[in-house]
Design a protein around this motif. Structure first.
Motif, PDB file in Angstrom:
ATOM      1  N   ASN A  16       1.569 -11.526   6.316  1.00  0.00           N
ATOM      2  CA  ASN A  16       0.925 -10.801   7.242  1.00  0.00           C
ATOM      3  C   ASN A  16       1.746 -10.352   8.520  1.00  0.00           C
ATOM      4  O   ASN A  16       1.582  -9.330   8.899  1.00  0.00           O
ATOM      5  N   ASN A  76       3.106  -6.713   8.733  1.00  0.00           N
ATOM      6  CA  ASN A  76       2.636  -5.362   9.212  1.00  0.00           C
ATOM      7  C   ASN A  76       2.594  -5.610  10.806  1.00  0.00           C
ATOM      8  O   ASN A  76       2.397  -4.468  11.371  1.00  0.00           O
ATOM      9  N   ASP A  77       3.553  -6.741  11.304  1.00  0.00           N
ATOM     10  CA  ASP A  77       3.260  -6.676  12.906  1.00  0.00           C
ATOM     11  C   ASP A  77       4.053  -5.496  13.593  1.00  0.00           C
ATOM     12  O   ASP A  77       3.389  -5.099  14.735  1.00  0.00           O
ATOM     13  N   SER A 115      -1.538  -5.797   2.036  1.00  0.00           N
ATOM     14  CA  SER A 115      -2.817  -6.025   2.264  1.00  0.00           C
ATOM     15  C   SER A 115      -3.277  -7.075   1.172  1.00  0.00           C
ATOM     16  O   SER A 115      -2.447  -7.306   0.194  1.00  0.00           O
ATOM     17  N   PRO A 164       4.564  -0.405   8.990  1.00  0.00           N
ATOM     18  CA  PRO A 164       4.908  -0.656   7.649  1.00  0.00           C
ATOM     19  C   PRO A 164       6.371  -1.145   7.437  1.00  0.00           C
ATOM     20  O   PRO A 164       7.232  -0.833   7.997  1.00  0.00           O
ATOM     21  N   SER A 165       6.472  -2.220   6.740  1.00  0.00           N
ATOM     22  CA  SER A 165       7.822  -2.903   6.505  1.00  0.00           C
ATOM     23  C   SER A 165       8.175  -2.509   5.144  1.00  0.00           C
ATOM     24  O   SER A 165       9.192  -3.139   4.819  1.00  0.00           O
ATOM     25  N   GLU A 213       0.985  -1.007   0.143  1.00  0.00           N
ATOM     26  CA  GLU A 213      -0.047  -0.033  -0.080  1.00  0.00           C
ATOM     27  C   GLU A 213       0.978   1.185  -0.066  1.00  0.00           C
ATOM     28  O   GLU A 213       1.953   1.246   0.195  1.00  0.00           O
ATOM     29  N   THR A 219       2.315  -0.690   4.150  1.00  0.00           N
ATOM     30  CA  THR A 219       1.948  -1.804   4.662  1.00  0.00           C
ATOM     31  C   THR A 219       1.442  -2.887   3.723  1.00  0.00           C
ATOM     32  O   THR A 219       1.245  -2.594   2.467  1.00  0.00           O
TER      33      THR A 219
END
Length: 149
Positions: free
Chosen positions: A113, A116-117, A92, A120-121, A86, A90
């Protein structure tokens, strides 16, 4: 005989849907002036993208596990997941495209998933000077290798 479990992440490729300078929500851009990069300590030089790709693969390697059910059943093969990076970095729209079974596809989905922990990565892609959504495919080969005596 000792079983060696090998998880090999293969080259990251991107797919995109639409080439526009202003990308509406729900669409992704193609071609991309600057592809998204995984956030890392890589220097901002000509090798930044390659270094960032290695950092993303290190993240996958250090977090993925071979599902016990897959080991027990001897399941091997290529799992492929697609996701969108995104504008805020992040991920999605995570979907399993190919699943060898016995939890391998779900494990790969879990890893994406997990990106996103901690916020943003990814650094988002740029097209026409604007941040854009970019769709990625991530193939990972699950392989049970055997190591002889």
């Amino acid at each position: 005989m000792l079983k060696l479990i090998t998880i090999l992440a293969i080259a990251v490729t991107s797919l995109s849907l639409d080439a526009q300078s202003t990308i509406p929500d729900g669409e992704t851009a193609d071609p991309i002036e600057r592809m998204p990069t995984f956030i890392s300590d890589c220097p901002e030089d000509k090798d930044h993208k390659a270094c960032s790709d290695r950092a993303m693969l290190e993240f996958v390697y250090s977090n993925i596990g071979y599902p016990a059910k897959a080991v027990k059943r001897g399941v091997e093969g290529m799992a492929v997941v697609t996701f969108v990076i995104e504008r805020d970095g992040t991920v999605s729209n995570i979907k399993i495209l190919r699943d060898p079974g016995a939890g391998t596809g779900k494990e790969l989905e879990r890893i994406v998933n997990a990106m996103n922990d901690n916020g943003p990565s990814w650094r988002p892609g740029i097209q026409g000077g604007e941040l854009v959504r970019v769709q990625f495919n991530l193939p990972v080969k699950f392989s049970l290798g055997e190591k002889g005596n």
